[in-house]
Design a protein around this motif. Structure first.
Motif, PDB file in Angstrom:
ATOM      1  N   ASN A 136       0.824  -1.208   0.000  1.00  0.00           N
ATOM      2  CA  ASN A 136       0.000   0.000   0.000  1.00  0.00           C
ATOM      3  C   ASN A 136       0.858   1.258   0.000  1.00  0.00           C
ATOM      4  OD1 ASN A 136      -3.172  -0.267   0.395  1.00  0.00           O
ATOM      5  ND2 ASN A 136      -2.216  -2.039   1.369  1.00  0.00           N
ATOM      6  N   GLN A 174      -2.582   6.048   1.612  1.00  0.00           N
ATOM      7  CA  GLN A 174      -2.422   4.626   1.316  1.00  0.00           C
ATOM      8  C   GLN A 174      -1.741   3.884   2.466  1.00  0.00           C
ATOM      9  OE1 GLN A 174      -4.595   3.915  -1.193  1.00  0.00           O
ATOM     10  NE2 GLN A 174      -3.023   2.616  -2.133  1.00  0.00           N
ATOM     11  N   THR A 177      -4.350   3.088   4.911  1.00  0.00           N
ATOM     12  CA  THR A 177      -5.153   1.970   4.421  1.00  0.00           C
ATOM     13  C   THR A 177      -4.458   0.647   4.715  1.00  0.00           C
ATOM     14  OG1 THR A 177      -6.096   3.321   2.644  1.00  0.00           O
ATOM     15  CG2 THR A 177      -6.200   0.932   2.378  1.00  0.00           C
TER      16      THR A 177
END
Length: 562
Positions: A136, A174, A177
């Motif tokens: 990610n 990201q 995430t």
């Protein structure tokens, strides 16, 4: 959108209700699917013995250690792979081949190398989240517009500066995430690892329950795992909001509001934090501490029940704050010029109905937590909880709002003073005592002092808008005299309690707060403007209440250790 919010809040409650009904009606065999009340009773038993806290603590320590060990190098390596093609070309084949391997399948090999102890469990957690965070992070860097790098290079950034000023901030969405996904996998893996080989932890608790066919304990372990996952995700959401203040909060998608020109709207968590007025929570936390400490003085302390009582008390208090703002707004008492309320309605941060809905959700959550206490102590806790919920609503809500009929001080003195202290004591011991009730008196006096200063500040506007409080009846001087009686009375009650041996001798340490009480009195005696009465009055009174309560609780707990 409003229906979606209701579904989000009520769907778990509906699921629990259907589960309970199915089990009670015989549609689900309670031997295999115990009702939620039975699971709550099991949780209360595990909490009362300290077993639940021990196993949860072991698992949480393993998760945190593995999370840090896996996430930190994953972020660094992911940034490097995103920034520099040679690094990406060299490592991507290894990452692509190792990532699909089920991490729990690697655990036996990890045990071969590291043994069955803590090192192997921390390592498997680290491995389970490493690739998720790395991929990610790399995707976040690769997804950045190259113009950002070009501008940074034009201003002389290269190497480490590109890393810290462009790649890392740009990849943060990201990265978070990956961290959230990784936390979920960490929970899955640690429970699985503890199932395979451990003598402590949530997985061990579930496996041991399976071996003796204690299905209710298995469900309790699963429920605790679910709650840990929710708490971890909420914590990461909060960190993401802090780390990425430029991103719109989730509430922006549904909360209508009026923004001032050039002013960014706070994130949804900050708005609700403002709405519940957390600075006031000393009024609900302190009495729980004192009541629990009074029980500890007699050698009784059940940490799980203490935590449940604390959450329920704060939840009802927060709901009451939301109800107050909602109904005061509807009745025209609070306006854009008002100083006391949270102001989220007047600032256009939340619609009025959102506060009402939020209060109902908080009451529902407090009720669910209260089931643990009811399971442990029976109907008296249910009666006290129901009365507290009703008092919180009726303070400003309903056809006969108590706060509008000069009864607010009575409600606060009884329910946020006497009732919470006595209830916290009863939750721990299953009985009441004269010592616990005596300890409740100074706490009740000082929590009422907070309301007295609050009502003195609002006295002119309350009179103008027809709100009848005890302050509007007594007038400014009478209200100040009322405050003086409460302050002096609180310290006298402690002193008399020590002389009568109702309180331990160390309780005289609350006298250390007398200078603060004097400062509060001087501020209230001379100030008239709402801002000063808020900063040097209401908040000082809340601080005094908390400090006296902490000292009193410490004295009671210390007496139990001797």
């Amino acid at each position: 959108m409003r229906s979606s919010r209701w579904l989000t809040a009520l769907s778990p409650l509906a699921f629990l209700a259907l589960w309970e009904l199915a089990s009670r009606a015989g549609l689900a065999d309670p031997r295999f699917v115990p009702p939620p009340t039975a699971v709550a009773k099991t949780l209360a038993g595990l909490a009362s013995t300290g077993e639940l806290a021990f196993h949860v603590g072991v698992s949480v320590r393993r998760i945190l250690a593995g999370f840090v060990a896996g996430a930190v190098p994953a972020v660094a390596l992911g940034l490097a792979m995103g920034l520099w093609p040679p690094v990406r070309a060299a490592l991507m084949p290894l990452v692509a081949s190792l990532y699909p391997i089920p991490k729990i399948a690697v655990y036996p090999l990890v045990i071969v190398y590291l043994g069955i102890g803590e090192a192997s469990k921390v390592t498997i957690v680290a491995v389970s989240i490493f690739f998720l965070v790395l991929l990610n992070t790399m995707a976040g860097v690769l997804g950045l517009d190259q113009a950002y790098f070009q501008i940074a290079r034009a201003y002389g950034a290269d190497g480490w500066r590109l890393f810290t000023t462009v790649a890392l901030p740009g990849a943060l969405p990201q990265i978070f995430t990956g961290l959230k996904l990784g936390m979920g996998f960490a929970l899955i893996v640690i429970v699985g690892a503890e199932l395979l080989g451990s003598d402590a932890g949530i997985g061990f608790l579930i496996w041991r329950a399976y071996q003796i066919f204690a299905v209710d304990t298995m469900f309790a372990g699963l429920l605790v795992t679910a709650v840990l996952g929710w708490v971890a995700t909420a914590g990461l959401d909060w960190l993401e909001g802090r780390a990425l203040p430029w991103r719109p909060g989730p509430a922006d998608a549904w909360v209508p509001g009026v923004r001032r020109q050039g002013e960014e709207r706070p994130g949804w968590l900050a708005v609700w934090w403002q709405a519940v007025r957390p600075f006031s929570f000393t009024a609900s936390v302190t009495p729980v501490l004192v009541g629990t400490a009074a029980a500890a003085r007699e050698g009784v302390f059940r940490p799980g029940l203490f935590l449940a009582a604390l959450v329920a008390s704060v939840g009802i208090h927060a709901a009451t704050n939301l109800f107050n703002d909602y109904y005061d707004h509807l009745r025209g008492v609070d306006t854009a010029d008002s100083v006391g309320p949270s102001g989220v309605i007047q600032q256009g941060l939340l619609p009025a109905r959102a506060l009402r809905d939020g209060a109902l959700v908080l009451l529902a959550v407090s009720g669910l937590v209260g089931l643990v206490l009811v399971a442990a102590r029976g109907w008296p806790v249910l009666a006290v909880g129901a009365a507290s919920v009703l008092a919180g609503y009726a303070y400003t809500g309903g056809p006969l709002p108590l706060g509008y009929r000069s009864l607010g001080d009575v409600v606060v003195f009884v329910f946020m003073g006497l009732m919470i202290v006595a209830g916290a004591y009863y939750v721990q011991t299953g009985t009441l005592s004269a010592a616990a009730l005596w300890a409740a008196l100074p706490v009740a006096a000082l929590v009422d002092a907070i309301l007295v200063v609050n009502n003195l500040r609002d006295l002119p506007t309350d009179r103008a808008r027809g709100k009848r409080t005890l302050a509007t009846v007594l007038g400014p001087q009478g209200t100040r005299a009322h405050l003086a009686v409460l302050l002096i009375g609180a310290y006298l009650l402690v002193g008399i309690g020590v002389l009568l041996s109702r309180l331990p001798p160390a309780a005289v340490l609350v006298g250390l707060t007398i200078p603060q009480a004097v400062r509060l009195w001087q501020a209230v005696r001379t100030a008239d403007d709402p801002v000063t009465l808020t900063r040097r009055g209401v908040r000082e009174a809340a601080s005094l209440h908390g400090r006296v309560g902490l000292l009193l609780a410490a004295a009671l707990a210390w007496a139990g250790l001797r």
